[in-house]
Scaffold this active site. Structure first.
Site, PDB file in Angstrom:
ATOM      1  N   ASP A   1       2.016  -6.840   2.449  1.00 33.72           N
ATOM      2  CA  ASP A   1       0.838  -6.076   2.896  1.00 33.72           C
ATOM      3  C   ASP A   1       1.283  -4.837   3.678  1.00 33.72           C
ATOM      4  O   ASP A   1       0.659  -4.451   4.673  1.00 33.72           O
ATOM      5  CB  ASP A   1      -0.098  -6.938   3.739  1.00 33.72           C
TER       6      ASP A   1
ATOM      7  N   ASN B   1      -5.267  -6.650   9.400  1.00 33.59           N
ATOM      8  CA  ASN B   1      -6.328  -7.351   8.674  1.00 33.59           C
ATOM      9  C   ASN B   1      -5.692  -8.189   7.564  1.00 33.59           C
ATOM     10  O   ASN B   1      -5.079  -7.633   6.668  1.00 33.59           O
ATOM     11  CB  ASN B   1      -7.279  -6.299   8.083  1.00 33.59           C
TER      12      ASN B   1
ATOM     13  N   HIS C   1       0.860  -1.187   0.000  1.00 33.30           N
ATOM     14  CA  HIS C   1       0.000   0.000   0.000  1.00 33.30           C
ATOM     15  C   HIS C   1       0.895   1.235   0.000  1.00 33.30           C
ATOM     16  O   HIS C   1       1.632   1.465   0.961  1.00 33.30           O
ATOM     17  CB  HIS C   1      -0.906   0.000   1.237  1.00 33.30           C
ATOM     18  N   LEU C   2       0.832   1.989  -1.075  1.00 28.95           N
ATOM     19  CA  LEU C   2       1.665   3.194  -1.182  1.00 28.95           C
ATOM     20  C   LEU C   2       0.900   4.463  -0.816  1.00 28.95           C
ATOM     21  O   LEU C   2       1.486   5.529  -0.681  1.00 28.95           O
ATOM     22  CB  LEU C   2       2.255   3.311  -2.589  1.00 28.95           C
ATOM     23  N   ARG C   3      -0.419   4.337  -0.680  1.00 33.30           N
ATOM     24  CA  ARG C   3      -1.296   5.406  -0.147  1.00 33.30           C
ATOM     25  C   ARG C   3      -1.456   6.619  -1.061  1.00 33.30           C
ATOM     26  O   ARG C   3      -2.306   7.458  -0.790  1.00 33.30           O
ATOM     27  CB  ARG C   3      -0.810   5.886   1.231  1.00 33.30           C
TER      28      ARG C   3
ATOM     29  N   HIS D   1      -9.173 -10.500  -1.292  1.00 32.78           N
ATOM     30  CA  HIS D   1      -9.070 -10.297   0.161  1.00 32.78           C
ATOM     31  C   HIS D   1     -10.227 -11.097   0.762  1.00 32.78           C
ATOM     32  O   HIS D   1     -11.367 -10.654   0.752  1.00 32.78           O
ATOM     33  CB  HIS D   1      -9.202  -8.809   0.480  1.00 32.78           C
TER      34      HIS D   1
ATOM     35  N   ASN E   1      -6.612   0.605  -3.092  1.00 36.25           N
ATOM     36  CA  ASN E   1      -7.511   1.320  -2.161  1.00 36.25           C
ATOM     37  C   ASN E   1      -6.956   2.684  -1.778  1.00 36.25           C
ATOM     38  O   ASN E   1      -6.758   2.997  -0.609  1.00 36.25           O
ATOM     39  CB  ASN E   1      -7.797   0.474  -0.922  1.00 36.25           C
TER      40      ASN E   1
ATOM     41  N   HIS F   1       0.546   3.772   8.333  1.00 38.03           N
ATOM     42  CA  HIS F   1      -0.432   4.668   8.960  1.00 38.03           C
ATOM     43  C   HIS F   1       0.315   5.717   9.776  1.00 38.03           C
ATOM     44  O   HIS F   1       1.334   5.392  10.404  1.00 38.03           O
ATOM     45  CB  HIS F   1      -1.355   3.903   9.917  1.00 38.03           C
TER      46      HIS F   1
ATOM     47  N   ASP G   1      -8.596  -5.157  -2.408  1.00 40.77           N
ATOM     48  CA  ASP G   1      -7.980  -5.418  -1.110  1.00 40.77           C
ATOM     49  C   ASP G   1      -8.338  -4.354  -0.070  1.00 40.77           C
ATOM     50  O   ASP G   1      -8.346  -3.161  -0.359  1.00 40.77           O
ATOM     51  CB  ASP G   1      -6.467  -5.502  -1.233  1.00 40.77           C
TER      52      ASP G   1
END
Lengths: 329, 437
Positions: free
Chosen positions: B312, B285, B67-69, B186, B99, B316, B159
Site C-alpha cells: 500500500d 487508511n 500507488h504510483l500516482r 478496500h 486512483n 505524499h 482502492d
C-alpha cells in the site's frame, strides 16, 4: 511549571494547585478600580483562532490586557488561512514577527500539540480548545469555581478537590470540556461520573479515570457539582438520540432534578447553554448555577496560566504580590 | 545479453547454491562451486560474479498494491520514481492502483500506465483497473476493455474507496469471471467511518479524534465473502487491519470461498499508540490498530489465512504531511522498507522462514494477480527475476536516501534489519550492492 499548556492531563496535582492559587491572587486584581498588572509589559501574545469563539477569545484577551501584554488577535476567517495557508506557515509568520506566546483555538484535535512540538515556532503554546480533544483552561476555571464554592475562597488556597463528587452530563463524545475536566478533576482528587446516553459516550472510555452512568436521577443525590455539557443541535440528525424532547426528559436538568441534589451542590455549564433542553431557565437562573462565575473565573485562570508560562516560576503565593509591589512603585 | 553468476546464496533461505543467469533466464542452479569451473558443463566465463555468501536469494518480489500516482499527482510519485523505489526494495513487479487523475477506469489510462512501466525499465508495472467509473461506486467501469487492452488488466479495485453498494459489488464479482479477473476490495463501510481519523478505541477516545471502528472493515469483508460465494467468483481483500477481519477470512476459507487477503508491513509492526504523537506520518487508511490486532495479523500471515504482504505504498509530498493531523493526507510509503519490516516481524519472531517470505511476497501475489513471469521458482529455465537480501544487515532508516519521490515513512530513525543488495529484472541488475543501477 511546564513550557506549554496543551492538555489538562499534562498537569500534575501541584501544577494545577499552583495555577488555582495564582488565579486566586489574580482574581483580586479584578476587584480593584484599575484592573491591570504590569507583569507582561512588552510581551506580545497572539490569539490564533481558527475556529469561531466569542467567550474564550474575549476571556483570553481580557486576561492578556490585564497583564499588560500586547495582543494580536488572529481569526482564520477572511485571513490567509482561507486562501490555503497552512498552520505551519501561519506559525512561522508569527515566529518571524517575534510573538512571545500563542493562544490557539483550532477545530482539529491535536493542532496545538503539533504547533508546540513540530519546531515550527519556539513560543509557548496555550491550547484554547482543539477539536474534541482538550480545553485545559476551561477545566481549570471549572475546578477553580468548584474549589471556591465547595471549599472556600481563602480556605481553598493550597488545596485540591479531594473526595468531591463531580458529575458531567451530556454530549461527552464531542466534548473537549469533558475530556479536560475528567483529567484535571481526577488529578485534583475528585470522583468523577459521566452521565450520557450510550451513543454519546466514546468507545474506549473505560480507561478514563471516572465512572459512567446512563441514569442521571441515580447520580444526582451523590453529586457535589453537576456540570451540564452542551449538546450540539447540529448533531441531532446523526441519530445520537431520537428527539430533543426525549433527551431533555432523560438528561436535562430541571427544578425537580435539582431538588434531588444535596443542598450545597452547585450546577455548572461551560456555555453557551441550550435552555429548555439541557437545562431549564429555572435552574440556569438559580443561585446554585455558577455559569456567570465561571466566565469571570476564566479571566483569572487565564491570567494565571499566562503569568506562569511567561512571567515567572515563582510560587503562587508570592508572584502576584511582587507584581502588585511593582505596580505600586 | 550478459551472464551473471550469483555465488553461494541461500536459495529461499535454504542451502547455499550458485545460480547462473544467461540473458533473461536462469540457466542453472547447483551446489556451491559446481557451476564455477567444473562438473555442470556450463561455463560461467564472462559472467559478472556476485559473491552472496550469507545472503538470501528470493524470487523477485511482487507488490499487489502500489500507488504510483501517475498520471495526475506526479509531485508525489511517477511511474519512474515509483519503480525505482520498488527495485530498491527488491520488487520486480508492482500492481499500480487505479486512483490516479484521471482515474484508471478506461483502456486508455491503464495502457498509459503500463507503457510508462515498460519505459522505466526498473520494474514491471501491471495496472489495476477501477471497478467503477471515477471510483464513484455507481457504474461499472469498462472492465472487459481494460482486460483486453495491452495492459491486460486482471485486478480491479476502487482502492481508497470501498465498493459499498452491494449490487455493484455483486455485478463486478460476476462480470470479471468472464476473463478470470479478481476484485480487490478496500473494505470500509462509509457511514461507519464518517469523520474517522484513527482506530476507534482507547487512544481515539483520549485524543478526541474521530474513531474508525473495526466493524466498518469487518462488516464489508463479511458481506463480500458471502457475495463471492453466492456468485462463485473470487475476491481479494486489501490491507486487513483487524483481528476480526482475520477471523472472517479464516471462516470464509474454511467454507471453501475463493477469497485471498493481504496485510501491509506497517499493520504488522505499528499500533495506534503511535498516534499519540499526532504526527501525521502515522495517519493511514485503514488506520493503525491495537497490539492485539497486530499479533492476530502476524499469526494469520504465518498460517496462510492472509495470503500476501502488500505495501500500500502511498507517497505524499512533504507539505501534505507537515501539518495538523486532521488536514494531513492518509498513507505512507512502503516499497523500500517492506522486506525489512517483514524480516523483523515475521522472520526474526520465528513465524515465517524465508521460503514463507518468498511465498507471501512473490509466489502468492503473482498468482493472485496473474503476473506472468513473476513469482516463479528459482530454478533453471525460469525468468531471471530475483532479489538478493543480506539478512545480517542492521541500519537506521534515513528517508533522504529513498528512491521514491516522497518521504512519508513512519520508520525514519528506526533501526530495521535486512538490506536488498541486488535486484535482477529479467537478467538485468536494477540494484547492485544496494544502489540503483
Amino acid at each position: 511549571m511546564m513550557r506549554h499548556l496543551i492538555s489538562a492531563a499534562d498537569l500534575t496535582r501541584d501544577d494545577a494547585v499552583l495555577i488555582l492559587d495564582t488565579a486566586e491572587e489574580m482574581a483580586r486584581v479584578a476587584d480593584r478600580p484599575i484592573k491591570k498588572l504590569p507583569t507582561l509589559r512588552g510581551r506580545t501574545i497572539c490569539n490564533l483562532f481558527f475556529e469561531d469563539s466569542t467567550r474564550t477569545r474575549i476571556s483570553f484577551e481580557a486576561a492578556e490586557k490585564r497583564l499588560s501584554a500586547d495582543v494580536i488577535n488572529f481569526a482564520a476567517k477572511g485571513s490567509s488561512v482561507s486562501k490555503g495557508e497552512s498552520l505551519k506557515d501561519t506559525a512561522q509568520t508569527l515566529e518571524a514577527m517575534g510573538v512571545d506566546a500563542v493562544v490557539i483555538r483550532h477545530g482539529a484535535s491535536g493542532a496545538p500539540y503539533r504547533l508546540a512540538t513540530s519546531g515550527w515556532i519556539d513560543a509557548p503554546v496555550v491550547n484554547a480548545g482543539d477539536g474534541t480533544h482538550q480545553h485545559p483552561t476551561q477545566a481549570l476555571l471549572d475546578a477553580f469555581t468548584m474549589r471556591r464554592r465547595l471549599v472556600g475562597r481563602d480556605e481553598g488556597l493550597g488545596k485540591d478537590l479531594n473526595g468531591r463528587r463531580i458529575t458531567l452530563v451530556g454530549d461527552v463524545l464531542h466534548s473537549r470540556v469533558a475530556r479536560s475536566n475528567v483529567d484535571l478533576l481526577h488529578t485534583l482528587g475528585a470522583e468523577v461520573t459521566l452521565v450520557a446516553p450510550p451513543t454519546l459516550v466514546p468507545v474506549g472510555v473505560e480507561t478514563w479515570p471516572c465512572e459512567i452512568s446512563y441514569d442521571l436521577d441515580s447520580v444526582l443525590p451523590k453529586s457535589d457539582a453537576v456540570m451540564m455539557l452542551r449538546v450540539q443541535r447540529e448533531r441531532m440528525n446523526a441519530a445520537f438520540f431520537p428527539t430533543e424532547r426525549e433527551y431533555s426528559r432523560r438528561y436535562g436538568l430541571d427544578g425537580d432534578r435539582m431538588a434531588k441534589m444535596p443542598e450545597h451542590a452547585i450546577v455548572m455549564h461551560p456555555g453557551p447553554m441550550v435552555r429548555g433542553m439541557e437545562i431549564t431557565a429555572e435552574v440556569a437562573d438559580s443561585d446554585r448555577c455558577t455559569v456567570i462565575e465561571q466566565v469571570a473565573n476564566g479571566v483569572s485562570i487565564r491570567m494565571a496560566v499566562l503569568y506562569l508560562l511567561l512571567g515567572g516560576n515563582d510560587s503562587a503565593a508570592t508572584a502576584p504580590s511582587t507584581t502588585r509591589t511593582e505596580e505600586s512603585k | 545479453m550478459s551472464k551473471i553468476l550469483i555465488r553461494g546464496a541461500q536459495v529461499l533461505g535454504g542451502e547455499a547454491q550458485d545460480v547462473l543467469i544467461d540473458g533473461e533466464t536462469i540457466v542453472a542452479t547447483a551446489r556451491q562451486g559446481e557451476i564455477d569451473g567444473s562438473g555442470t558443463g556450463l561455463s560461467a566465463e564472462g559472467a559478472t560474479v556476485i559473491e552472496a555468501e550469507g545472503q538470501i536469494l528470493l524470487p523477485g518480489l511482487v507488490d499487489l498494491h502500489t500507488h504510483l500516482r501517475e498520471p495526475g499527482r506526479e509531485d508525489s510519485e511517477t511511474v519512474l520514481t515509483g519503480t525505482r523505489a520498488a527495485a530498491s526494495g527488491g520488487y520486480t513487479a508492482v500492481f499500480a492502483m487505479a486512483n490516479t487523475h484521471p482515474v484508471a477506469d478506461t483502456a486508455g489510462v491503464v495502457e498509459q500506465v503500463w507503457r510508462l512501466g515498460k519505459e522505466s525499465g526498473y520494474c514491471d508495472v501491471q495496472p489495476i483497473g477501477a471497478v467503477t467509473v471515477g471510483l464513484e461506486g455507481k457504474k461499472l467501469a469498462e472492465l472487459g476493455a481494460m482486460n483486453d487492452s495491452a495492459a491486460g488488466v486482471t485486478v480491479f479495485s476502487d482502492d481508497g474507496k470501498c465498493v459499498d453498494d452491494a449490487v455493484i459489488m455483486r455485478r463486478a464479482l460476476e462480470y470479471v469471471k468472464a476473463f478470470g479477473g479478481v476484485v480487490a476490495q478496500h473494505a470500509q463501510e462509509p457511514r461507519l467511518t464518517e469523520g474517522a481519523q484513527m482506530n476507534e478505541g482507547i487512544v481515539s477516545a483520549e485524543l478526541g479524534l474521530g474513531g474508525w471502528p473495526a466493524v466498518a472493515e469487518e462488516s464489508i469483508i463479511a458481506r463480500d465473502v458471502l457475495l463471492a460465494e453466492h456468485v462463485g467468483s473470487r475476491v481479494h481483500i486489501c490491507h486487513l487491519s483487524t483481528a476480526g477481519s482475520v477471523e472472517i477470512v479464516r471462516w470464509a476459507k474454511s467454507r471453501g470461498i475463493d477469497v485471498t487477503a493481504e496485510v501491509t508491513p506497517h499493520h504488522l509492526l505499528l499500533t495506534d499508540e503511535l498516534v499519540r504523537s499526532y504526527n501525521p506520518v502515522y495517519k493511514v487508511n485503514p488506520p493503525l490498530r491495537t497490539e492485539k490486532d497486530v499479533l492476530a495479523l502476524r499469526e494469520a500471515l504465518a498460517d496462510g489465512t492472509i495470503d500476501i504482504v502488500a505495501t500500500d505504498h502511498a507517497p505524499h509530498p512533504h507539505e501534505d504531511k507537515d501539518c495538523e493531523w486532521a488536514a494531513a493526507a492518509m498513507g505512507m510509503v512502503g516499497l523500500e522498507t517492506a522486506l525489512s519490516v517483514v524480516q523483523q516481524t515475521m522472520v526474526e519472531t520465528g513465524l515465517l522462514d524465508w521460503a514463507g517470505v518468498a511465498d507471501r511476497m512473490s509466489f502468492a501475489p503473482a498468482r493472485i494477480g496473474r503476473a506472468t513471469g513473476h513469482g516463479r521458482p528459482v530454478s533453471a529455465g525460469e525468468p531471471a527475476n530475483l532479489t538478493l537480501v543480506d539478512p545480517a544487515y542492521r541500519g537506521v532508516v534515513d528517508p533522504a536516501g529513498f528512491a521514491s519521490r516522497s518521504r512519508n515513512t513512519p520508520y525514519e530513525g528506526r533501526e530495521l534489519p535486512g538490506r536488498v543488495t541486488h535486484t535482477i529484472l529479467r537478467g538485468r541488475a536494477t540494484v547492485v550492492d544496494g544502489k540503483l543501477a
